[in-house]
Scaffold this motif. Structure first.
Motif, PDB file in Angstrom:
ATOM      1  N   SER A 663       0.820  -1.163   0.090  1.00  0.00           N
ATOM      2  CA  SER A 663      -0.125  -0.122   0.058  1.00  0.00           C
ATOM      3  C   SER A 663       0.864   1.084   0.080  1.00  0.00           C
ATOM      4  CB  SER A 663      -1.045  -0.009   1.434  1.00  0.00           C
ATOM      5  OG  SER A 663      -0.239   0.085   2.338  1.00  0.00           O
ATOM      6  N   HIS A 685      -2.904  -2.832  -2.597  1.00  0.00           N
ATOM      7  CA  HIS A 685      -2.737  -4.051  -3.404  1.00  0.00           C
ATOM      8  C   HIS A 685      -2.807  -5.334  -2.566  1.00  0.00           C
ATOM      9  CE1 HIS A 685      -1.572  -7.082  -6.667  1.00  0.00           C
ATOM     10  NE2 HIS A 685      -0.546  -7.417  -5.840  1.00  0.00           N
ATOM     11  N   THR A 703      -5.931  -4.413  -7.334  1.00  0.00           N
ATOM     12  CA  THR A 703      -5.241  -3.229  -6.803  1.00  0.00           C
ATOM     13  C   THR A 703      -6.364  -2.071  -6.859  1.00  0.00           C
ATOM     14  OG1 THR A 703      -2.783  -3.859  -7.822  1.00  0.00           O
ATOM     15  CG2 THR A 703      -3.625  -1.566  -7.154  1.00  0.00           C
TER      16      THR A 703
END
Length: 760
Positions: A663, A685, A703
């Protein structure tokens, strides 16, 4: 909640606060006060404890309030600790724990739809909902309801085993919520928040201090709407934080919260249990799709009460005691689309009601913390005792008795849908599977009617008693600041017992508390921290964990069965670098060995074998410049199942574990252009995850991208802040939760907004 239960709760609360107020030295007291975090030299040359003000830590990089490290600087702690500060919570308009913790690596949603409450895993290990969530580093709060963030100044995640301080807890980690404290100057802030789906809520934050008493209160009320079809709900929240300073060195704190949430729980897909396991990735419909009914309501009511008294006996020694209660009742309508066919989208829609669920935690803790020197070595010592009593009553779920139109199958036929396909492995009461629904293109259903609550069954009323005596010593020496090397040693003697109110005896019940499991283990921990310069450290730790086994999911044949506790071991090594104040870079390698529990192909939840979690975790958080804040993290995880009774499972990936997660979130304050204006962007993600221990199917990774902004300005002499934050701006369709063959997709894209006025 009945009058009798309410009276019991109030009496228990009064007793807890009385114990905290009148007996600061008791040996069996609740959850923990600040450990000796930092020492300085007294005027006479001896060491003394120095208080660290955590509320001043705007970036979340300086100090922590969790476990035996409470009050310690993060750079001095020998474990991975992630802190989500208030600034980040506000800029992302975080509404629940997952909103906050997705900024830290390894946190995923598990089994249930995340729109009702957050059932989380950290590093692929479930976060136990009765023991692993803490209020102010202390009270274990029941996490079967969305925990409010409006009165919280930060959220902390202590990764890994924590049993030496908190007792029998999952080695996933401790999630700690820190409440806002009373302010010296009067404060009154009014917020209005909402989203583009029609949700609107109001929030008041008020605080004042008069003489020796400080008070802070928060109130929230409003509707709940996340854009999912055929759902409805609302929530309310009230809290009070009270601080009393009657004498120099003496402080008394009381925190109380009342939380209520009523919301429709969307239907979760469940693949076949026996025969051909699901091996085709299902299509993802529009994230607003819901195969269930508005009548599938989850109603939860929780009260949390925590009291703490601390007295600084000398500049070097503090004695403290705490007591608290977390009490939750819940009525739940849980629905699954069972034996879901990923090709056609059809499954058996099964719905049950479990009214009268009860969860209660009672806690006491007493401690003495201090510092002293033996020659060139300075010791920071913590000695304490704690006791946690956890009661859980899970009634037998009752079946659906029909829709608003009449009998279940008549209603099903009226909708033009076929009756359910019979199954053997999944327990489906004859009246509960009322139609064969399609998850991709569901037909709208009327509100569902349920029979009344089931008869009280004492076999499903269980109690856990988790008591312990513990001691920690941090010995530091060397270098110009006396902290070049720190050696940490901890030991805990536990007294653990599980009981049920009744057990079968032949064809009858023995209705009396019956011990089902007990153990009195000794667990150890050790750590080494090397700090060659004040802004960098390296560490290694070994921790023995103790874990209460999480119970079976509601759809398992043996739902409600209790399992013995297990032990775990954790090794971790890492580094922490603070290149500038307010910016922290960390890296860690961990290896966790724990017991394995899962739902097998016979739909039985079993305790079988071991699992090993190895990984590398990285993070960079804080202020890169005066105007730019960054929170970035990554996890690379290898979680495998060890020796089990089923040899086909050995070596396969643990369910709901992603090999890669990362992240990144940043906020840029455009002060040179327009003071008060800031923009926020983030990406999150999660890699692919197995839906079951057999690894018959991996859900694809995803994502998500977010974008937002805020503007602070003055209006009629009042400070105003307007915020807007868009989650999932690409409207990505994704699977949010899995485990035990459950599959739940994410919530729809949302644009959140808020307008805040600081009246004074």
């Amino acid at each position: 909640m009945s009058t009798i239960e309410l009276r019991k709760m109030l009496l228990s609360s009064a007793a807890a606060i009385g114990a905290v107020t009148l007996a600061p030295g008791i040996a069996a007291a609740q959850t923990a006060p600040p450990a000796p975090a930092q020492t300085t030299a007294e005027d006479d040359g001896g060491p003394k404890l120095e208080d660290i003000v955590v509320t001043a830590d705007r970036t979340g990089t300086e100090a922590v309030q969790v476990g035996s490290f409470r009050g310690a600087k993060i750079i001095d702690t020998p474990l991975t600790i992630s802190v989500i500060p208030e600034q980040l919570l506000k800029s992302q308009q975080a509404l629940n724990l997952f909103d906050a913790l997705r900024n830290t690596p390894g946190v995923t949603s598990s089994q249930t739809n995340p729109s009702v409450y957050n059932n989380l895993s950290i590093r692929g290990i479930p976060v136990e909902n009765r023991g692993n969530y803490r209020l102010n580093g202390s009270l274990p709060i029941v996490n079967n309801i969305d925990q409010p963030l409006e009165d919280k100044v930060r959220v902390e995640a202590l990764k890994g085993a924590s049993a030496l301080y908190y007792g029998f807890t999952s080695p996933s980690g401790i999630v700690n919520l820190i409440t806002k404290r009373p302010t010296k100057e009067p404060l009154l802030v009014v917020d209005v928040t909402g989203n583009d789906h029609g949700q609107v809520q109001g929030h008041i934050d008020a605080s004042a201090t008069a003489g020796i008493l400080g008070v802070r209160a928060n109130f929230v009320y409003g509707g709940v709407d996340n854009g999912i079809d055929r759902t409805r709900g609302y929530r309310s929240f009230q809290s009070g934080a009270f601080q009393l300073d009657p004498l120099e060195g003496l402080q008394i704190n009381v925190d109380v919260e009342h939380i209520y949430k009523e919301v429709t729980e969307p239907t979760v897909w469940q693949g076949p249990i026996t025969g051909t396991l699901m091996s085709v990735v299902p299509k993802i419909p529009a994230l607003s799709t819901n195969a269930g009914s508005r009548g599938f309501l989850n109603r939860a009511d929780e009260t949390n009460l925590l009291g703490r008294i601390a007295y600084k006996i000398t500049p070097a020694w503090t004695i403290s005691a705490e007591g608290g209660l977390s009490y939750e009742t819940r009525n739940r309508r849980f629905s699954t689309l069972q034996n879901f066919d990923p090709v056609t989208g059809y499954g058996n829609l099964n719905a049950t009601a479990a009214d009268g669920q009860l969860y209660r935690n009672r806690n006491l803790r007493g401690e003495i913390a201090g510092t002293f020197a033996t020659g060139p070595i300075v010791h920071e010592l913590l000695i304490g005792a704690s006791k946690n009593l956890r009661r859980q009553y899970s009634p037998v779920a009752v079946a659906v008795v029909g829709t608003g139109a009449g009998a279940p199958r008549a209603a099903c036929a009226a909708l033009g849908l076929p009756v359910p396909v019979p199954t053997v492995a999944v327990p489906v009461p004859p009246a509960s599977a009322y139609c064969r629904q399609n998850g991709y293109d569901p037909i709208a259903l009327a509100d569902i009617q349920f029979g009344g609550p089931s008869t009280y069954d004492p076999r499903r009323d269980t109690m856990i008693s988790d008591a312990g005596l513990y001691a920690f010593d941090r010995a530091k020496f060397g270098g110009p600041n006396g902290d070049l090397i720190s050696i940490l040693i901890g030991v805990r003697k536990s007294y653990y017992k599980e009981t049920a109110q009744a057990l079968p005896s032949g064809t009858s019940l023995v209705v009396a508390p019956v011990k089902t499991f007990s153990d009195n283990p000794v667990s150890l921990s050790g750590g080494l921290v090397i700090k060659p310069v004040p802004w960098a450290s390296a560490y290694g730790t070994y921790i023995e964990g103790l874990e209460t086994t999480v119970g079976p999911p509601q759809t398992a044949l043996n739902f409600g069965q209790n399992f013995p506790a297990t032990k775990s071991k954790q090794y971790e090594g890492g580094f922490k670098i603070e290149p500038k104040k307010g910016l922290l870079f960390t890296g860690a390698y961990f290896n966790i060995d724990r017991g394995l529990a899962y739902v097998n192909t016979a739909n039985l939840y079993v305790q079988d074998g071991r699992s090993v979690y190895k990984g590398v975790e990285l993070s960079l958080s804080g202020d890169v410049t005066r105007d730019f804040s960054l929170y970035a993290s990554a996890l690379f995880l290898d979680a495998k199942q060890g020796k089990t009774a089923d040899p086909t499972l050995i070596g396969k990936q643990v369910e709901n574990t992603a090999k890669t997660q990362w992240s990144i979130s940043g906020e840029y304050r455009l002060t040179p252009v327009l003071p008060g204006l800031a923009i926020t962007a983030a990406a999150f993600h999660t890699g692919s995850r197995a839906i079951n221990p057999s690894n018959s199917l991996f859900l694809p990774g995803y994502t998500l991208f977010d974008l937002g902004g805020s503007y602070t300005f003055s209006l009629a002499g009042r400070e105003m802040t307007a915020r807007v934050y868009a989650q999932n701006i690409t409207d990505k369709r994704y699977f949010a939760s899995t485990s035990s063959n459950f599959i739940s997709y994410g919530v729809p894209a949302s644009v959140k907004f808020s307008l805040s006025m600081k009246i004074f």
